[in-house]
Design an enzyme around this catalytic site. Structure first.
Site: not given
Ligand code: PNW
Length: 451
Positions: A357, A298, A170, A80, A124, A300
């Site tokens: 992601e 995405n 996002e 991606r 992005h 996390y």
């Molecule tokens: C993503 N949160 O950002 C982005 O798509 C990427 O470019 C970035 O490098 C990666 O995750 C790691 O940060 C996020 O606060 C930023 O939940 C913040 C959040 C989630 C995703």
């Protein structure tokens, strides 16, 4: 007899790595690329850790061949990547930059030659600075028009070889953090009404991305949004807490998912957003809610929810010592990887989820032998994959998983301090060294199961 049951994934599951143009390419002012808001943002004092800029990053613009070769060696079948809008249109609109088109032609062809399927994100976060200067970026509908032309242009240029498209990455991050809390470029702190209007413009751009793929994508082209909706995890997997987590999920993610999947600003949206609701034109939601082929998530981290009085959702505060990555927002709540795909499938009827992601950011340091033993990253990703496996086993339609990220890169306002790669990058020499997690993930992809 005790036997290990293999935690296998479905046969056609798509494994791969994810990255984004501004975070790896560098060559920020080369071959006629125009500045993006992320080239300017680090020059504002106090906005980016150490004032780090994406000017050089991983120098992937010049090293893409070796990078794709390493990716192939690790066994990735999917990658991606994102296209940098200001590389294609240095001023956001107007004349196309042929050198920008050339670069992505070379990159895409290199992927295909190595047996790697490109999944291309149109946007992005690296908005052309010219659109911020002229129009105020996403605050203004003219940015949507510029995006529509940009989307048409890249789908026409690459659509013969690119069959998997992602419109935007996002919306929450580049709208809320860019225009409401100011932590990301362009760094504004604006009233809610302006911010909700910017959300509306981003939604329209998504619609144009879908439209462009339908009009010019050719046979077999697929398109979806990548969203980072906030996962809501029921504290206990019992009907009361599950219902509360669904309600919290709808409410928290109402600005993006309701207009796209419910075709408008629903009563829930109006209740939450109130007098600050976005203005829209008659046919806007036809575009915004065009059917898509998958939803990219995405994922996390997540929030824990329990049912309070009358079933009302209560989001629990995390205690100070709740485990987290060095990227402090990234609390290790791996059950998000079960509940987020499940919620979008159950609530919005999403038929195909792709995890676009997942990963973790730490400050990795090579040991005396030069190895990077990132057991923390490996363990967290492994926990997430177990939850994803459980979701698939329960019937949630998940079709792919992209690890963020292939190599350490420019982590936006955290600069180069936080590393998300499974390949270590020495920024002084640009030497790439696979970490323990890369070797592990390589086996996962190869065996199509959690190892
Ligand atoms: C993503 N949160 O950002 C982005 O798509 C990427 O470019 C970035 O490098 C990666 O995750 C790691 O940060 C996020 O606060 C930023 O939940 C913040 C959040 C989630 C995703």
């Amino acid at each position: 007899m005790i036997k290990t049951r293999p935690l296998s994934f479905p046969k056609k599951f798509h494994w791969g790595f994810a990255a984004a143009a501004a975070q790896i390419e560098g060559a920020a002012f080369e071959d006629n690329k125009g500045p993006s808001i992320w080239d300017v943002f680090p020059t504002i004092p106090g906005k980016v850790h150490n004032g780090d800029s994406p000017e050089v990053a991983c120098d992937h613009y010049h090293r893409y061949k070796q990078d794709i070769a390493l990716m192939a060696k690790l066994g990735a079948k999917n990658y991606r990547l994102s296209v940098s809008w200001p590389r294609i249109f240095p001023s956001g609109r107007g004349p196309v930059n042929p050198k920008g088109i050339d670069f992505y032609n070379r990159l895409i062809d290199t992927c295909l030659a190595k047996g790697i399927t490109p999944w291309v994100t149109m946007f992005h976060w690296d908005l052309p600075q010219a659109l911020e200067d002229e129009f105020g970026g996403w605050r203004d509908r003219r940015t949507v028009d510029a995006f529509a032309t940009y989307a048409d242009t890249i789908v026409q240029a690459f659509g013969d070889r690119v069959k998997n498209w992602i419109t935007l990455n996002e919306i929450y991050c580049f709208i809320h953090q860019g225009y409401a809390d100011g932590t990301k470029a362009p760094g504004h702190k604006l009233p809610a009404k302006v911010v909700n209007q910017a959300y509306h413009h981003a939604l329209l751009a998504h619609g144009h991305g879908v439209r462009a793929v339908r009009e010019h994508g050719g046979r077999g082209a697929r398109v979806g949004l990548t969203d980072n909706c906030v996962p809501m995890i029921p504290v206990t997997e019992t009907p009361g807490d599950i219902a509360a987590s669904q309600r919290a999920f709808i409410e928290r993610n109402v600005r993006v998912l309701d207009p796209i999947y419910r075709g408008g600003y629903t009563a829930t949206y109006r209740k939450i957003v109130g007098k600050d609701a976005a203005k829209f034109q008659k046919d806007d939601f036809k575009l915004i809610s065009l059917p898509t082929d998958f939803l990219g998530l995405n994922t996390y981290t997540g929030e824990f929810v329990r049912a309070g009085k009358g079933g009302k959702p209560e989001i629990l505060a995390k205690p100070r010592s709740y485990p987290a990555a060095d990227a402090t927002w990234l609390a290790h709540a791996s059950q998000a990887m079960y509940w987020c795909p499940r919620h979008v499938a159950e609530i919005y009827g999403v038929k195909s989820v792709v995890i676009t992601e997942n990963g973790a950011g730490y400050d990795d340091v090579p040991d005396a032998k030069g190895e990077i033993m990132d057991l923390h990253r490996r363990d967290y990703v492994r926990c997430c994959l177990r939850e994803l496996h459980r979701a698939i086993g329960d019937g949630v339609p998940v079709d792919g998983y992209f690890l963020w990220s292939f190599m350490d890169n420019y982590e936006w306002q955290d600069g180069y301090r936080i590393r998300f790669g499974v390949v270590y990058n020495d920024y002084a020499t640009q030497k790439r060294t696979p970490k323990l997690s890369a070797q592990w993930f390589s086996k996962v992809m190869d065996e199509n199961r959690i190892v």
